[in-house]
Scaffold this active site. Structure first.
Site, PDB file in Angstrom:
ATOM      1  N   ASN A   1       0.804  -1.223   0.000  1.00  0.00           N
ATOM      2  CA  ASN A   1       0.000   0.000   0.000  1.00  0.00           C
ATOM      3  C   ASN A   1       0.838   1.275   0.000  1.00  0.00           C
ATOM      4  O   ASN A   1       0.408   2.294  -0.533  1.00  0.00           O
ATOM      5  CB  ASN A   1      -0.918   0.007   1.234  1.00  0.00           C
ATOM      6  CG  ASN A   1      -1.731   1.279   1.334  1.00  0.00           C
ATOM      7  OD1 ASN A   1      -2.657   1.493   0.552  1.00  0.00           O
ATOM      8  ND2 ASN A   1      -1.399   2.141   2.282  1.00  0.00           N
TER       9      ASN A   1
ATOM     10  N   ASP B   1      -8.241   5.413   0.418  1.00  0.00           N
ATOM     11  CA  ASP B   1      -7.004   5.068  -0.283  1.00  0.00           C
ATOM     12  C   ASP B   1      -5.798   5.374   0.601  1.00  0.00           C
ATOM     13  O   ASP B   1      -4.909   4.545   0.761  1.00  0.00           O
ATOM     14  CB  ASP B   1      -6.939   5.860  -1.595  1.00  0.00           C
ATOM     15  CG  ASP B   1      -5.740   5.473  -2.463  1.00  0.00           C
ATOM     16  OD1 ASP B   1      -5.012   4.545  -2.099  1.00  0.00           O
ATOM     17  OD2 ASP B   1      -5.551   6.116  -3.511  1.00  0.00           O
TER      18      ASP B   1
ATOM     19  N   ASP C   1       1.771   7.121   0.028  1.00  0.00           N
ATOM     20  CA  ASP C   1       0.787   6.180  -0.502  1.00  0.00           C
ATOM     21  C   ASP C   1       1.046   5.902  -1.978  1.00  0.00           C
ATOM     22  O   ASP C   1       1.053   6.821  -2.811  1.00  0.00           O
ATOM     23  CB  ASP C   1      -0.616   6.764  -0.325  1.00  0.00           C
ATOM     24  CG  ASP C   1      -1.696   5.773  -0.649  1.00  0.00           C
ATOM     25  OD1 ASP C   1      -1.898   4.848   0.160  1.00  0.00           O
ATOM     26  OD2 ASP C   1      -2.340   5.909  -1.713  1.00  0.00           O
TER      27      ASP C   1
ATOM     28  N   ASP D   1       0.654   4.947  -5.833  1.00  0.00           N
ATOM     29  CA  ASP D   1      -0.358   5.125  -6.874  1.00  0.00           C
ATOM     30  C   ASP D   1      -0.339   3.885  -7.752  1.00  0.00           C
ATOM     31  O   ASP D   1       0.489   3.749  -8.658  1.00  0.00           O
ATOM     32  CB  ASP D   1      -0.041   6.379  -7.700  1.00  0.00           C
ATOM     33  CG  ASP D   1      -1.064   6.634  -8.799  1.00  0.00           C
ATOM     34  OD1 ASP D   1      -1.985   5.803  -8.971  1.00  0.00           O
ATOM     35  OD2 ASP D   1      -0.936   7.645  -9.504  1.00  0.00           O
TER      36      ASP D   1
ATOM     37  N   ASP E   1      -1.594  -7.023   3.091  1.00  0.00           N
ATOM     38  CA  ASP E   1      -1.844  -6.082   4.177  1.00  0.00           C
ATOM     39  C   ASP E   1      -2.645  -4.886   3.660  1.00  0.00           C
ATOM     40  O   ASP E   1      -2.460  -4.436   2.527  1.00  0.00           O
ATOM     41  CB  ASP E   1      -0.508  -5.612   4.748  1.00  0.00           C
ATOM     42  CG  ASP E   1      -0.669  -4.666   5.914  1.00  0.00           C
ATOM     43  OD1 ASP E   1      -1.176  -5.098   6.960  1.00  0.00           O
ATOM     44  OD2 ASP E   1      -0.304  -3.482   5.772  1.00  0.00           O
TER      45      ASP E   1
ATOM     46  N   HIS F   1      -7.307  -0.556   1.384  1.00  0.00           N
ATOM     47  CA  HIS F   1      -6.716   0.759   1.146  1.00  0.00           C
ATOM     48  C   HIS F   1      -6.048   0.900  -0.217  1.00  0.00           C
ATOM     49  O   HIS F   1      -5.534   1.975  -0.524  1.00  0.00           O
ATOM     50  CB  HIS F   1      -5.702   1.088   2.234  1.00  0.00           C
ATOM     51  CG  HIS F   1      -6.289   1.131   3.613  1.00  0.00           C
ATOM     52  ND1 HIS F   1      -7.045   2.187   4.062  1.00  0.00           N
ATOM     53  CD2 HIS F   1      -6.262   0.222   4.615  1.00  0.00           C
ATOM     54  CE1 HIS F   1      -7.440   1.938   5.299  1.00  0.00           C
ATOM     55  NE2 HIS F   1      -6.982   0.750   5.663  1.00  0.00           N
TER      56      HIS F   1
ATOM     57  N   GLU G   1      -6.402  -8.714   3.744  1.00  0.00           N
ATOM     58  CA  GLU G   1      -6.722  -8.162   5.064  1.00  0.00           C
ATOM     59  C   GLU G   1      -7.671  -6.969   4.874  1.00  0.00           C
ATOM     60  O   GLU G   1      -7.269  -5.814   4.961  1.00  0.00           O
ATOM     61  CB  GLU G   1      -5.446  -7.728   5.797  1.00  0.00           C
ATOM     62  CG  GLU G   1      -5.710  -7.366   7.250  1.00  0.00           C
ATOM     63  CD  GLU G   1      -4.887  -6.178   7.732  1.00  0.00           C
ATOM     64  OE1 GLU G   1      -4.861  -5.964   8.946  1.00  0.00           O
ATOM     65  OE2 GLU G   1      -4.302  -5.462   6.916  1.00  0.00           O
TER      66      GLU G   1
END
Length: 454
Positions: free
Chosen positions: A56, A148, A154, A156, A185, A189, A215
């Site tokens: 993520n 997100d 984070d 893309d 994981d 998100h 998850e």
């Protein structure tokens, strides 16, 4: 990022404890050489290994970069609360210790969708990065408007370079370590479209039998169904609704067990459900705190290990303890009976299932076995001591059945119609198996082996 971290602050996916980066070569868990030795030993024992993949975000960049972004409401991430700003975010990843070994990809601000720190203004805030084709992923959880962004920088997953690098990594690590699967994981998100593509890519290029657990942490079973639909049921998901029921019932006086599976994933999508009672995140004080009272854990584990449907997962801390001295029996859950339940699943939990969920505080079920396994009878009490009359089969008439958990010394005699009256102690579980089968399997000898020495 931190050599002492647990791995969720991920820096370089391709560094398995091999390169001098972030202040150390080895991770908290050891070096790559030690990891490979562990894999060889596990495979020798017939154990498949599932990798905990953090796809993520990234953390621990070498340097900040300048780019445009907009601040968003942390409770409603689709709502912009500032004009476009020039910020400095920690998004420059060159991996100098590894160089270009295994991958030549370097990460920069274009490869991320958001950060939570502006190093120019020294301000903590969730920022959405602006640029061509930049936005939050639309195929994520709609919590907080759009979930997100979770932490750090984070990724893309719509960027073609990011996709290519992660797909390459998935094949590389699966082949390098002969992995049996992965746990994704923070699955709620990041893009479900990418997750689907990732699973299909690894199965096609590395392991056709690759197991994937998403998850996707939510108590809303409909949201989990939606996630599974979006990944075309290519993954399994954790049955959080069942865990929440376990937790709530375990803190209720004389809880009613009859509807314990209502509204759970294992009831509605048994082939995609990973059932569990605890993990590292559910402990008191942790991010996803959902504790199951110790007095209820034996019941919960019996329900996930001995019944049809779902893929059960046992928490290491419940088997071995989670304090500094894991050899202290007082830190183990279920009076140390989890190894017995696991063996009972392996040897006896087969065949058709017949439920006796007719009393609020005493339920039971029978697994009728198959041509190779004799089956079992299980009774659970959430109140006082009780008995459950259950049908075993006429073929077992006049046979004796034994409680393999050892809570009852007296056996149960099956009557001529194939029924037995199976007792259970207060707030406990009893698991009954044909005494002949136990003797033939040398089961008690196996159960007396001290697994904690291994």
């Amino acid at each position: 990022m931190d050599p002492r971290g647990n791995g969720y602050d991920i820096y370089d996916l391709f560094d398995l404890g091999e390169f001098d980066q972030q202040g150390a070569i080895s991770t908290k868990w050891g070096s790559r050489m030690e990891l490979e030795e562990l894999m060889r030993h596990a495979h020798h024992l017939g154990i498949g290994v599932i990798w905990d993949a953090v796809l993520n975000h990234k953390a621990g960049a070498e340097y900040p970069e300048q780019f445009n972004a907009v601040a968003v409401d942390p409770k409603q991430r689709n709502k912009e609360i500032s004009k476009p700003l020039e910020i400095h975010g920690w998004t420059g990843f060159d991996f100098p210790g590894r160089g270009e070994r295994y991958s030549s990809m370097k990460y920069h601000w274009q490869h991320f969708s958001g950060v939570d720190w502006d190093d120019k203004g020294k301000k903590q805030q969730i920022y959405k990065i602006l640029g061509p084709n930049k936005d939050w992923a639309s195929d994520v959880s709609d919590e907080n408007g759009n979930y997100d962004y979770l932490m750090f920088a984070d990724l893309d997953h719509s960027h073609p370079d990011v996709q290519e690098d992660l797909l390459h990594w998935g094949t590389w690590i699966t082949k390098s370590l002969s992995l049996s699967g992965m746990r994704l994981d923070a699955a709620k998100h990041f893009s479900t479209r990418f997750q689907k593509a990732f699973v299909e890519h690894v199965r096609e290029n590395a392991n056709p039998n690759f197991i994937v657990l998403g998850e996707y942490w939510t108590g809303n079973v409909s949201a989990i169904h939606d996630y599974l639909e979006k990944v075309n049921h290519q993954t399994m998901a954790y049955d959080v609704p069942l865990l929440i029921k376990f937790s709530e019932l375990s803190h209720t006086r004389n809880p009613d067990l009859r509807g314990i599976f209502d509204g759970t994933l294992v009831q509605t999508k048994p082939d995609n459900a990973v059932t569990f009672v605890a993990n590292h995140d559910t402990q008191v004080g942790q991010m996803l705190e959902t504790p199951v009272a110790s007095s209820f854990k034996l019941l919960a584990y019996a329900l996930i290990l001995l019944r049809k449907g779902g893929q059960p997962c046992i928490f290491y801390g419940d088997v071995y303890g989670i304090r500094a001295n894991v050899q202290d029996p007082m830190t183990r859950a279920c009076d140390g009976k989890l190894p017995i339940l696991s063996q009972a699943r392996k040897r006896y939990a087969y065949g058709e299932q017949e439920d006796y969920f007719d009393q609020a505080n005493c339920i039971g079920f029978v697994r009728h076995g198959n041509a190779y396994h004799p089956g079992l009878a299980c009774v659970l009490s959430s109140g006082g001591p009780s008995k459950k009359r259950m049908f075993i089969g006429r073929q077992y008439a006049s046979t004796e059945w034994t409680d393999i958990l050892g809570y009852h010394s007296a056996s149960v005699l099956i009557d001529k119609r194939g029924y037995g009256n199976f007792p259970v102690k207060a707030m406990s579980v009893s698991v009954w198996v044909s005494a002949v089968a136990v003797e033939q399997d040398n089961l008690q000898q196996d159960f007396n082996v001290n697994i904690y020495d291994y």
